[in-house]
Scaffold this motif. Sequence first.
Motif, PDB file in Angstrom:
ATOM      1  N   ARG A  28       0.835  -1.200   0.000  1.00 31.22           N
ATOM      2  CA  ARG A  28       0.000   0.000   0.000  1.00 31.22           C
ATOM      3  C   ARG A  28       0.872   1.253   0.000  1.00 31.22           C
ATOM      4  O   ARG A  28       1.954   1.270   0.597  1.00 31.22           O
ATOM      5  N   SER A  29       0.391   2.293  -0.651  1.00 32.80           N
ATOM      6  CA  SER A  29       1.151   3.545  -0.729  1.00 32.80           C
ATOM      7  C   SER A  29       1.391   4.096   0.673  1.00 32.80           C
ATOM      8  O   SER A  29       0.563   3.924   1.568  1.00 32.80           O
ATOM      9  N   ASP A  30       2.547   4.769   0.837  1.00 26.51           N
ATOM     10  CA  ASP A  30       2.916   5.299   2.153  1.00 26.51           C
ATOM     11  C   ASP A  30       2.003   6.437   2.598  1.00 26.51           C
ATOM     12  O   ASP A  30       1.965   6.768   3.786  1.00 26.51           O
ATOM     13  N   ASP A  31       1.282   7.050   1.657  1.00 27.06           N
ATOM     14  CA  ASP A  31       0.405   8.163   2.043  1.00 27.06           C
ATOM     15  C   ASP A  31      -1.068   7.747   2.121  1.00 27.06           C
ATOM     16  O   ASP A  31      -1.955   8.597   2.193  1.00 27.06           O
ATOM     17  N   ASP A  32      -1.316   6.444   2.160  1.00 26.00           N
ATOM     18  CA  ASP A  32      -2.706   5.986   2.292  1.00 26.00           C
ATOM     19  C   ASP A  32      -3.185   6.268   3.720  1.00 26.00           C
ATOM     20  O   ASP A  32      -2.403   6.223   4.662  1.00 26.00           O
ATOM     21  N   THR A  33      -4.483   6.557   3.860  1.00 24.19           N
ATOM     22  CA  THR A  33      -5.003   6.797   5.221  1.00 24.19           C
ATOM     23  C   THR A  33      -5.225   5.480   5.975  1.00 24.19           C
ATOM     24  O   THR A  33      -5.214   5.461   7.192  1.00 24.19           O
TER      25      THR A  33
END
Lengths: 143, 143
Positions: A28-33
């Motif tokens: 998952r992307s590092d900036d996902d909530t």
Amino acid sequence: MGMQEKPFFLAVAAVIRNGEGRVLLLKRSDDDTINPGKWDLPGGKIDEGETFDQALVREVREESGLAVGLCHVAGAGELELPDKRIAYLILECAAESGDISLSPEHSAYCWIDPAEAAVLDLAPQYRDLFSRYARGFEGYHPG
Amino acid sequence: MGMQEKPFFLAVAAVIRNGEGRVLLLKRSDDDTINPGKWDLPGGKIDEGETFDQALVREVREESGLAVGLCHVAGAGELELPDKRIAYLILECAAESGDISLSPEHSAYCWIDPAEAAVLDLAPQYRDLFSRYARGFEGYHPG
């Protein structure tokens, strides 16, 4: 808010194996909530008017580029969030075509022996399933 | 018909515990077309326009007379029928009221230690879950 009052939602996820029995995980992307940076299975929510099998085929295509068919139930999981809980139904799927193409939601992918995936920083809703694989579970084949 | 072409449906089922930790099982009627005489969990199909948690509360009330709240995901199962496959999402539920009232679909009920339920002739979609309980699984509590 008590546990009982938190709304429960349903999501689906796919265990997709390659010819060597390895399973596709997406980072998952590092900036996902939700679960930033964690290793994830392809999947997601069921849209209105959609059946769970349609939702899973759509989500897998959006997140991995793969066309899959549903084989068997693999297991279940749960994700606890501040305002809701999500129940996951996880299915074993067979990929009908090959090249991976990620969506912006994920930053990397790997194919890994499911018995060894617990060494990765997995999204919590998949830890129960992968700890079963680590103990020798080979997938659920009824009948 | 090949495995891939058989349509897949979704159902929900409930593991309901009493104050002693025993689980409610229902015996299917001997003249049922599906799993006659087998021991069953309360549950069933999700009706159109219904969410999975609404469906589970409704089915439990219809089949047992109990009012329940959803606690946690317990596991999953699969039932293979001649013309379709059914994926089961199984949730642990807490009963909010007490007396059992069966529907015509079932002929008997029992409250049993989940670790011992595998001695009964269980419906096949629940055998994986109860064999986990027999091996010491105490339910799935994320976080």
